[in-house]
Write a protein that holds these residues in place. Sequence first.
Motif, PDB file in Angstrom:
ATOM      1  N   UNK A 191     -35.463 -70.664 -13.327  1.00  0.00           N
ATOM      2  CA  UNK A 191     -35.891 -69.285 -13.207  1.00  0.00           C
ATOM      3  C   UNK A 191     -34.689 -68.386 -13.438  1.00  0.00           C
ATOM      4  N   UNK A 192     -34.951 -67.164 -13.846  1.00  0.00           N
ATOM      5  CA  UNK A 192     -33.892 -66.184 -14.008  1.00  0.00           C
ATOM      6  C   UNK A 192     -33.248 -65.885 -12.670  1.00  0.00           C
ATOM      7  N   UNK A 193     -31.989 -65.437 -12.712  1.00  0.00           N
ATOM      8  CA  UNK A 193     -31.329 -65.031 -11.479  1.00  0.00           C
ATOM      9  C   UNK A 193     -31.987 -63.797 -10.898  1.00  0.00           C
ATOM     10  N   UNK A 194     -32.474 -62.912 -11.763  1.00  0.00           N
ATOM     11  CA  UNK A 194     -33.155 -61.710 -11.281  1.00  0.00           C
ATOM     12  C   UNK A 194     -34.532 -62.083 -10.787  1.00  0.00           C
ATOM     13  N   UNK A 195     -34.899 -61.586  -9.619  1.00  0.00           N
ATOM     14  CA  UNK A 195     -36.231 -61.860  -9.093  1.00  0.00           C
ATOM     15  C   UNK A 195     -37.242 -60.832  -9.556  1.00  0.00           C
ATOM     16  N   UNK A 196     -36.782 -59.639  -9.884  1.00  0.00           N
ATOM     17  CA  UNK A 196     -37.696 -58.581 -10.274  1.00  0.00           C
ATOM     18  C   UNK A 196     -37.424 -58.148 -11.707  1.00  0.00           C
ATOM     19  N   UNK A 197     -38.476 -57.957 -12.455  1.00  0.00           N
ATOM     20  CA  UNK A 197     -38.391 -57.417 -13.798  1.00  0.00           C
ATOM     21  C   UNK A 197     -39.173 -56.117 -13.833  1.00  0.00           C
ATOM     22  N   UNK A 248     -43.666 -54.069 -11.763  1.00  0.00           N
ATOM     23  CA  UNK A 248     -42.724 -55.099 -11.340  1.00  0.00           C
ATOM     24  C   UNK A 248     -43.478 -56.369 -10.979  1.00  0.00           C
ATOM     25  N   UNK A 249     -42.819 -57.477 -11.181  1.00  0.00           N
ATOM     26  CA  UNK A 249     -43.378 -58.758 -10.761  1.00  0.00           C
ATOM     27  C   UNK A 249     -42.243 -59.580 -10.162  1.00  0.00           C
ATOM     28  N   UNK A 250     -42.532 -60.259  -9.091  1.00  0.00           N
ATOM     29  CA  UNK A 250     -41.547 -61.108  -8.447  1.00  0.00           C
ATOM     30  C   UNK A 250     -41.712 -62.518  -8.992  1.00  0.00           C
ATOM     31  N   UNK A 251     -40.743 -62.953  -9.765  1.00  0.00           N
ATOM     32  CA  UNK A 251     -40.836 -64.266 -10.395  1.00  0.00           C
ATOM     33  C   UNK A 251     -40.831 -65.397  -9.378  1.00  0.00           C
ATOM     34  N   UNK A 252     -40.233 -65.161  -8.221  1.00  0.00           N
ATOM     35  CA  UNK A 252     -40.218 -66.187  -7.179  1.00  0.00           C
ATOM     36  C   UNK A 252     -41.623 -66.450  -6.635  1.00  0.00           C
ATOM     37  N   UNK A 253     -42.479 -65.432  -6.638  1.00  0.00           N
ATOM     38  CA  UNK A 253     -43.859 -65.625  -6.190  1.00  0.00           C
ATOM     39  C   UNK A 253     -44.599 -66.534  -7.168  1.00  0.00           C
ATOM     40  N   UNK A 254     -44.382 -66.330  -8.455  1.00  0.00           N
ATOM     41  CA  UNK A 254     -45.001 -67.188  -9.473  1.00  0.00           C
ATOM     42  C   UNK A 254     -44.555 -68.635  -9.245  1.00  0.00           C
TER      43      UNK A 254
END
Length: 84
Positions: A1-7, A59-65
């Motif tokens: 996963x990307x280091x950024x959690x939010x895009x 925004x989407x939190x990639x950690x939730x995915x």
Amino acid sequence: MKNESLLTGKQVEVFCTNVTKQESADMILAQSQLFYPQYKVNFDLDDCDNIFRVEFCEKINLEVIQHVFQKNGFRVCLLEDHQN
């Protein structure tokens, strides 16, 4: 996963997964919609990477995915280089 959690911004993020069955994909789609009902999510299980797409405007939190997949016993990995 990307280091950024939010895009931010209107985007389509594409993930490769190890989901191979439609029934599993349907379960993950339903759970994803619970977290983000305003976003469009879909699978392309015909693709060799078993693609999962998320289209969003805010925004989407990639950690939730990642969490949705992991709690169901699946892997998911953000594809860095794709065309929207």
